[in-house]
Every structure is written in C-alpha cells, then in structure tokens.
Design a protein around this motif. Structure first.
Motif, PDB file in Angstrom:
ATOM      1  N   ALA A   1       0.858  -1.190   0.000  1.00  0.00           N
ATOM      2  CA  ALA A   1       0.000   0.000   0.000  1.00  0.00           C
ATOM      3  C   ALA A   1       0.892   1.237   0.000  1.00  0.00           C
ATOM      4  CB  ALA A   1      -0.924  -0.008   1.214  1.00  0.00           C
ATOM      5  N   PRO A   2       1.601   1.485  -1.122  1.00  0.00           N
ATOM      6  CA  PRO A   2       2.495   2.646  -1.148  1.00  0.00           C
ATOM      7  C   PRO A   2       1.730   3.949  -1.029  1.00  0.00           C
ATOM      8  CG  PRO A   2       2.247   1.716  -3.349  1.00  0.00           C
ATOM      9  CD  PRO A   2       1.587   0.759  -2.400  1.00  0.00           C
ATOM     10  N   THR A   3       2.294   4.899  -0.320  1.00  0.00           N
ATOM     11  CA  THR A   3       1.678   6.223  -0.230  1.00  0.00           C
ATOM     12  C   THR A   3       1.790   6.924  -1.583  1.00  0.00           C
ATOM     13  OG1 THR A   3       3.728   7.310   0.447  1.00  0.00           O
ATOM     14  CG2 THR A   3       2.306   6.427   2.200  1.00  0.00           C
ATOM     15  N   GLU A   4       0.908   7.892  -1.794  1.00  0.00           N
ATOM     16  CA  GLU A   4       0.987   8.680  -3.023  1.00  0.00           C
ATOM     17  C   GLU A   4       2.330   9.394  -3.114  1.00  0.00           C
ATOM     18  OE1 GLU A   4      -3.247   7.899  -2.187  1.00  0.00           O
ATOM     19  OE2 GLU A   4      -1.562   8.588  -0.978  1.00  0.00           O
ATOM     20  N   ALA A   5       2.838   9.862  -1.977  1.00  0.00           N
ATOM     21  CA  ALA A   5       4.127  10.551  -1.971  1.00  0.00           C
ATOM     22  C   ALA A   5       5.242   9.629  -2.455  1.00  0.00           C
ATOM     23  CB  ALA A   5       4.439  11.070  -0.565  1.00  0.00           C
ATOM     24  N   ALA A   6       5.230   8.380  -1.985  1.00  0.00           N
ATOM     25  CA  ALA A   6       6.269   7.434  -2.388  1.00  0.00           C
ATOM     26  C   ALA A   6       6.181   7.114  -3.873  1.00  0.00           C
ATOM     27  CB  ALA A   6       6.158   6.155  -1.560  1.00  0.00           C
ATOM     28  N   VAL A   7       4.965   6.925  -4.368  1.00  0.00           N
ATOM     29  CA  VAL A   7       4.787   6.605  -5.787  1.00  0.00           C
ATOM     30  C   VAL A   7       5.236   7.768  -6.657  1.00  0.00           C
ATOM     31  CG1 VAL A   7       3.080   6.103  -7.565  1.00  0.00           C
ATOM     32  CG2 VAL A   7       2.932   4.955  -5.348  1.00  0.00           C
ATOM     33  N   LEU A   8       4.845   8.973  -6.303  1.00  0.00           N
ATOM     34  CA  LEU A   8       5.239  10.140  -7.080  1.00  0.00           C
ATOM     35  C   LEU A   8       6.761  10.303  -7.100  1.00  0.00           C
ATOM     36  CD1 LEU A   8       2.527  12.698  -5.929  1.00  0.00           C
ATOM     37  CD2 LEU A   8       2.837  11.818  -8.253  1.00  0.00           C
TER      38      LEU A   8
ATOM     39  N   ARG B   1      -6.239   1.566   4.119  1.00  0.00           N
ATOM     40  CA  ARG B   1      -7.506   1.914   3.477  1.00  0.00           C
ATOM     41  C   ARG B   1      -8.542   0.788   3.564  1.00  0.00           C
ATOM     42  NH1 ARG B   1      -3.793   3.737  -0.553  1.00  0.00           N
ATOM     43  NH2 ARG B   1      -3.659   6.014  -0.697  1.00  0.00           N
ATOM     44  N   THR B   2      -8.087  -0.412   3.897  1.00  0.00           N
ATOM     45  CA  THR B   2      -9.032  -1.509   4.084  1.00  0.00           C
ATOM     46  C   THR B   2      -9.970  -1.169   5.241  1.00  0.00           C
ATOM     47  OG1 THR B   2      -7.379  -3.076   3.294  1.00  0.00           O
ATOM     48  CG2 THR B   2      -9.235  -3.997   4.506  1.00  0.00           C
TER      49      THR B   2
END
Length: 457
Positions: A93-100, A443-444
């Motif tokens: 469940a990567p954070t949006e910050a990590a993905v960006l 988020r689950t």
C-alpha cells in the motif's frame, strides 16, 4: 550511415516528448487518484498476444500507441496489490508521496552503488535506514543498504555470516549450515542452496515460535558447522515472532551470527503496541525489513541492516582496477554491503514518504492495520461458518471455512477474483487448507472484511 549528433533523435527532448510526458504523467496521476482502486484481472499469454499484437517492431509503434496498449490491455491484466481487499500473500500500500517520488527517481538517473556517484541519494537512504536501526535498538555504528527484496537481503546476510564464521574458525567444514524454524521464509532455504549449505530445521513451541533452548540444543548437536541462526520476526503464514531475546542470548554466548528476517513483520516495531514483541532484536548481527510490504513504499525495496557493516564489507566488496578510484571518496559505498554492484537508489521513495509524513504517521498507519486484524478475528469468531485457527499475531489472521475441502477453497477464491469482489487465496496450516488475511493497507475497512466473510457463506 547511422545518424549521429543533431541528426540522432532517440535521445532528444522535443515538443513530441513533451506531449508524451503529459500523457504519461496524466496516466500516473489518474492511477494514484483512482478511488476505489480496482482489483483488475489476469490473462493467458495467448490472450495478451491477441489483444496487444506485436509491440517490438523495427520502426517502433510510437510512445502514445505503446502507452495506449499499456493502459487498455497490459495494466488491466495485472492485479492491483493496493486494492483494499487484496489480503493474500503480503500485499502493498504505497503512499501517493512514495509513488510520485519513484517517478522522479527514475528520471534522475542516479547510480546508487557508490558514494562518489550518488552521495546525496545515499545520504538520504542512510537516514531512512537510521530510523529502522533505531526501531530495533541496534547500536551506534550499525548500517546497511537497500536491496531488491527479502530473498537478496537474507542471502546477503547469510553470506556475511558465513564469512565471519570462516574467519573466526580459520577453516571451513565440509558443508556449512544455518539454523531456522519450519516457519522461516522459503528464501532461507533458497539462499542456502545458492551457498551450497544446509538448513537445519529447529523445532518450534506450541505457539509455532522458535525458542532459545531449541536453538541451544541444535547448536550442541551441529554447532561446529553452523554459520548462523535465522530467526523470524513475523512468519509469512502465521505472523509469529520467534523468541528473539532468548535466541539472541544463546547466539551471543556461542559466538554465532544472529540474523532476524523481519521482511514482513518488522514494520510492527513502529507501533508502540507491538514493539515489545520484538524485544531481543537489538542483539542481532543483521536484520531485514521490506518497506514495500508494510511500510508503504513501492516495489522493490528491502532494508538490510548490520550491527557491524565491516563484516558485510569483508565478503561483499568487489575489487577491480576500475573501482579503486571510488575508495578515495569515502568508505560508504552501498555496493559493499550486499550481493550487487549496480543498484538503483530504491530506498529514496521510502525516504521521501517518511520525510513527508513523519514517523508518527507511520506508527498510526501500522496501528490501523493491526486494529483491522483484531476486528477481523472477532468477526470470524462470531461467524458460524468460519473457525479461527490460531490467535492472531501481528496483522495476519488464519481461519478455516467449516466443512470445505481444498477444491472448494480454490473454487471460491477464483470466483471472488473473477467477480472483482476480493483477492483471498487459500494457504495451508498443518496440512489443512485455510484462508489467510494479511492486513497492510490502512484503506481496508471493516466493511471490506464483512463482504469477504459474507462471500464465504
């Protein structure tokens, strides 16, 4: 004649490249903002070949067409591990910050094997590693490196253990061996096979945990050829944590390398409620934890930590005339601490997310998933058609569907996947088929759990 210089256009930023960048960044933005995240599907090779057609051609198909094929055909036939009801194996469940930030890491073209070439990036990675060192209570001077995953992490640590054992003994037995429990990750056996070593299985107690006494008994029997002990801080199937304090003391007394595989479970050290379960890990000579599992980083990332990094450098540092120049720029070359030379700075997305959100937010997110596991166990206890197999440990919940055989488990799992309802596959415990939830996605929701329980009626 092959065009060169200004006539060569493959490596060239143009208006067309700019339009392609907009399209790719738009697709990435769409994916990380998607709510809810779909499970998506899978396909056979024949189906994909028919749908996508040939993509590698002499003239190329163009970036926009390749992107279309990826978005419309290839990506939808890959399961989304960050789907909220993806509860099999160990999801992510990567954070949006990590993905960006992973996008920027790819664009930055940083080589992460040496301090000279990647000093700034390695400095940031080391700061993230420092947090993991502090979580475990390892001493000042500990350090390590990010590798691709737990398999390479365990293998690298085991090679370092063997190296120290050989230096200490001044000789080697006919075959080295490592001690581990039956619950140890499959990569431990794979690593031993690569090393032409044995894995001696140590009995576990009634709670499926390896004990210090069992390790001592095994060392009494095989100690002359044991290069190290591999304990587990969160077994993959059950989430069990071996008796780390007792095992660590035995290893200290016997002078045997103590490695702890926390690839899945180590994230729980961030939550105050579960940190005491890992007491004794501060005695380890090495440990691993995968940020791409429960620490909200994208694939692939495993943190490998050593109490004495020189033990790793002694066996992993590569030597060649063209590499000597690197040694003049400091003594912290990440390539010296694992089985690799070339490496991307795969720890940076984790560092960026950790720096962005702070360690308190990480502790809170881990606690959310621990609470989900506790809630799921309670719901299973209350369901007439389900039976809890063992009391939950960490965020793994193992249970039976009363009255079903292995084929019924398999069939229902396929039905749920095909219906885009959930991804929950069967496992086995003591030879019997079981279901297994592994919660790492904050988020689950409990409603997601209720839906899966209903699907098993």
């Amino acid at each position: 004649m092959t065009p060169t210089g200004p006539e060569y256009r493959m490596h060239h930023y143009s208006e067309a490249t700019d339009r392609l960048a907009d399209a790719i960044f738009g697709a990435a933005r769409k994916r990380i903002s998607e709510e809810p995240v779909p499970l998506d599907s899978t396909a056979t090779e024949a189906q994909l070949e028919a749908a996508a057609g040939p993509t590698i051609t002499p003239a190329g198909i163009g970036g926009h067409e390749a992107l279309r094929i990826f978005e419309d055909i290839l990506h939808p036939n890959c399961l989304s591990v960050d789907y909220t009801k993806y509860l099999s194996f160990v999801p992510a469940a990567p954070t949006e910050a990590a993905v960006l930030f992973d996008v920027l890491v790819g664009a930055a073209s940083i080589y992460g094997g040496s301090w000279l070439e990647g000093a700034g990036a390695v400095h940031a990675e080391n700061e993230a590693l420092g947090w993991l060192i502090d979580l475990a209570g390892m001493p000042e001077g500990s350090g390590g490196v990010f590798v691709s995953g737990g398999t390479i992490g365990n293998l690298s640590a085991m090679v370092a253990a063997r190296g120290r054992a050989e230096r200490s003994a001044g000789s080697r037995p006919q075959r080295w061996a490592f001690l581990a429990s039956a619950g140890a990750h499959s990569s431990v056996v794979s690593a031993a096979q690569v090393m032409d070593a044995d894995v001696i299985t140590v009995p576990v107690d009634d709670d499926f945990r390896m004990t210090g006494q069992a390790v001592a008994d095994a060392l009494d029997a095989e100690g002359h050829r044991v290069a190290g002990v591999v304990a587990t801080g969160g077994t993959t199937n059950l989430g069990r944590i071996d008796h780390l304090a007792d095992i660590g003391r035995v290893c200290r007394e016997r002078g045997v390398w103590f490695h702890v595989d926390c690839a899945y479970g180590g994230a729980a050290m961030a939550a105050p409620s579960t940190r005491p379960l890992f007491d004794g890990i501060e005695l380890c000579d090495s440990y691993i934890v995968d940020p791409h599992k429960w620490l909200f980083a994208p694939f692939d990332s495993c943190a490998l930590l050593y109490r004495n990094p020189d033990d790793a450098r002694a066996v992993h540092a590569q030597h060649a005339g063209y590499l000597e120049f690197l040694d003049a720029w400091g003594d912290w070359n990440p390539s010296d601490f694992a089985i690799h030379l070339t490496r991307r700075v795969r720890g940076l997305p984790f560092w960026f997310s950790l720096a962005t959100h702070g360690t308190d937010a990480y502790a809170e997110a881990v606690q959310v998933t621990l609470d989900l596991a506790a809630a799921a166990a309670q719901k299973i206890r209350a369901a007439d058609h389900l039976e809890l197999v063992v009391e939950p440990s960490l965020s793994v919940v193992v249970f039976e569907r009363v009255g079903w055989d292995a084929q019924q488990y398999q069939d229902r799992s396929v039905e749920m996947m095909n219906a885009q309802r959930a991804f929950v596959v069967p496992s086995r415990h003591l030879g019997r088929p079981v279901y297994r939830f592994c919660f790492v996605n904050p988020r689950t929701t409990e409603a997601d759990i209720d839906d899966i329980i209903d699907a098993l009626v």
